[in-house]
Design a protein around this motif. Structure first.
Motif, PDB file in Angstrom:
ATOM      1  N   ASN A 166       2.762   1.642  -3.300  1.00  0.00           N
ATOM      2  CA  ASN A 166       1.835   2.049  -4.359  1.00  0.00           C
ATOM      3  C   ASN A 166       1.585   3.556  -4.287  1.00  0.00           C
ATOM      4  O   ASN A 166       1.486   4.236  -5.324  1.00  0.00           O
TER       5      ASN A 166
ATOM      6  N   SER B  13       2.554   4.455   6.603  1.00  0.00           N
ATOM      7  CA  SER B  13       1.350   3.640   6.419  1.00  0.00           C
ATOM      8  C   SER B  13       1.189   2.743   7.628  1.00  0.00           C
ATOM      9  O   SER B  13       2.168   2.219   8.175  1.00  0.00           O
TER      10      SER B  13
ATOM     11  N   GLN C 261       0.831  -1.207   0.000  1.00  0.00           N
ATOM     12  CA  GLN C 261       0.000   0.000   0.000  1.00  0.00           C
ATOM     13  C   GLN C 261       0.864   1.256   0.000  1.00  0.00           C
ATOM     14  O   GLN C 261       0.619   2.216  -0.749  1.00  0.00           O
TER      15      GLN C 261
END
Length: 556
Positions: free
Chosen positions: A409, A543, A406
């Motif tokens: 990305n 994250s 994640q």
């Protein structure tokens, strides 16, 4: 069905259930599982994904993988005839990993059980020893990408001994045929097959005849490996381009350092072939040896004695392979540096667990010690249950946290350009993470790559290497980790987002970096003098699902 047969089947079913439970975290937790980082998450798992997505699985001998170092030779990522590669094509990473673990452990159990039952521990009343040893062997913390390279040796030995004794059939040849598709010749079976060749030769010398069926079986399995590992064979024998292994210098230990390493390996083992033999197996072996000495059973237990001596010799061979006394030979015969002959110690898992089983049998034959045998078997199995990856690596990042899909990305979207249009490198972070996420990296961890590239990359970090002798030797005399090493971080690449570490004074040469296509650096720690190195901090990425805080630096 006899009592002994019934009991043996119960033990087998119990063992298969234990192995299944041992494997269950991979399938239950998936990407939230914790697995080995070294030579696993930091390399092989990313390689399989890159290869699966490269379109070059069956590429030519001269083909390249552009995602790594502007064109990593396809041959550096192994053969397409290895089934582990296809698991990562067909399944998501952790499903493939779990299936691979299951294949390896179930066949390790089957192989050890069969070789003990048919050749070493034959008594009907000794099923606990056979099956308990086989279960323990199957639970050992083997190197995952080695597959059946060491844990498949009992199955191969079972087949070859049957053929040697004139009782070979199609099933035995089937085992010899299939094993090369789920193991590696350089990670185990070169050493196993050459040992079998020495066994055949010793029997010829001792006047036991030529036994051509045994010789043909060894040659057949060797030929199967040469076919399946044809890329490695080509690279080793026919590829004229110098590679990073041409500057691998292994012979640097003093005599007494080699002696200490001999006993360390004998007592504790090695990270790639962990046998967990110190606490239970070694005492059993020495107790059995004491009984042999006391009762003068040297001839009757000659197999045990031979294996005991072989076990120590393999540890000494491993340690003294790094003895600097080899230097005159390595300078004269270059292949002694490029091929790791120290790996004969990869035979030790087979040897140690055969010793364990035979040692238990010797104790079993003593009535006053018989009751101790089940407890010793149980103790070794219990000990190995605690080597489950989910337990051992629970404080390391999970697979999800490690690869941080994640987060990466988000970085890809922020950069906003096709990933093949720019190159990146990492600091304080394994390049495999960026590779797994589709980035094209100038840094890498690979067994061999063009030596010219190593020299080219070295120019970027040459001033950092000058500051730190340890990383300079590590890079110059091995270089498998072609990383952006820094003096301040040294050989550390796992700085999590909770770390307070920072780089105060880095000195990089960005001109060769940019000439190679480099535009961005992913760092897991802040760089205080970034502007002095013509680096601009673009953005910081965090994250919840990631173990890292990524500082994105752009080369000016």
């Amino acid at each position: 069905m006899s009592y002994f047969q019934d009991k043996e089947r119960i033990f087998i079913v119990f063992s298969l259930i234990v192995i299944s439970l041992f494997l269950s975290p991979y399938f239950i937790l998936g990407d939230d599982a914790h697995i080995r980082v070294h030579d696993n998450l930091d390399s092989n798992l990313a390689w399989y994904k890159v290869l699966a997505e490269s379109g070059q699985i069956a590429g030519s001998l001269q083909s390249r993988i552009p995602q790594i170092i502007n064109g990593l030779p396809r041959n550096a990522l192994g053969t397409e005839y290895s089934m582990i590669v296809w698991l990562y094509v067909w399944f998501p990473t952790m499903i493939a990993y779990g299936i691979s673990q299951a294949i390896t452990r179930f066949f390790a159990f089957i192989g050890m059980y069969l070789v003990l039952k048919d050749h070493f521990i034959k008594g009907k009343d000794k099923s606990l020893i056979r099956i308990g040893t086989a279960l323990a062997f199957a639970l050992t913390p083997f190197w995952p990408s080695g597959m059946l390279s060491t844990l498949g040796m009992p199955l191969a030995l079972w087949a070859l001994l049957h053929i040697r004794n004139g009782r070979g059939n199609g099933l035995h040849y089937l085992a010899l045929t299939l094993l090369p598709f789920y193991s590696s010749i350089v990670l185990g079976f070169f050493f196993f097959l050459s040992a079998m060749g020495l066994l055949w030769l010793s029997e010829v010398i001792r006047g036991k005849g030529w036994n051509w069926r045994f010789f043909r079986a060894i040659a057949y399995m060797t030929a199967a490996y040469l076919i399946t590992d044809y890329r490695l064979l080509y690279s080793f024998l026919f590829d004229g381009e110098p590679n990073s292994r041409d500057e691998y210098f292994h012979a640097r230990l003093s005599f007494w350092h080699s002696v200490r390493l001999t006993f360390k390996n004998f007592l504790l083992g090695h990270t790639h072939v962990m046998t967990v033999h110190t606490l239970v197996i070694l005492p059993v072996i020495f107790a059995a040896l004491f009984l042999i000495w006391k009762q003068r059973k040297w001839v009757k237990e000659r197999i045990f004695v031979f294996l005991f001596v072989l076990n120590f010799v393999l540890s000494a061979w491993y340690a003294f392979w790094f003895y600097k006394g080899w230097l005159p030979l390595t300078e004269k015969f270059h292949f002694l540096d490029t091929f790791n002959f120290a790996r004969y110690h990869f035979l030790r898992p087979l040897v140690l667990y055969l010793l364990f089983a035979i040692g238990l049998k010797i104790l079993w034959d003593e009535k006053f010690l018989r009751k101790a045998v089940p407890w010793l078997v149980a103790a070794q199995i219990l000990l190995l249950l605690f080597t489950n990856e989910e337990i051992v690596h629970r404080k390391k990042p999970s697979v999800r946290e490690f690869y941080a899909e994640q987060q990466f990305n988000a970085i890809k979207n922020h950069i906003g350009k096709p990933q093949n249009s720019y190159r990146i490198a990492s600091i304080g972070l394994h390049p495999a993470i960026a590779q797994f996420n589709g980035f094209y990296t100038l840094d890498t961890y690979n067994n061999f790559y063009p030596l010219s590239y190593k020299y080219q990359f070295r120019k970027i970090i040459e001033k950092e290497l000058e500051k730190n002798k340890r990383i300079r030797i590590y890079f110059d005399e091995w270089g498998g980790r072609c990383y952006l090493f820094t003096d301040e971080l040294g050989k550390h690449y796992l700085f999590k987002k909770t770390s307070n570490r920072r780089i105060e004074n880095i000195d990089l040469n960005l001109e060769p970096f940019k000439q190679m296509g480099g535009q961005f650096i992913f760092s897991s720690v802040p760089i205080d003098n970034a502007l002095e190195n013509n680096l601009k901090l673009d953005k910081v990425f965090t994250s919840k699902e990631s173990a890292w805080k990524i500082y994105l630096y752009e080369a000016l």
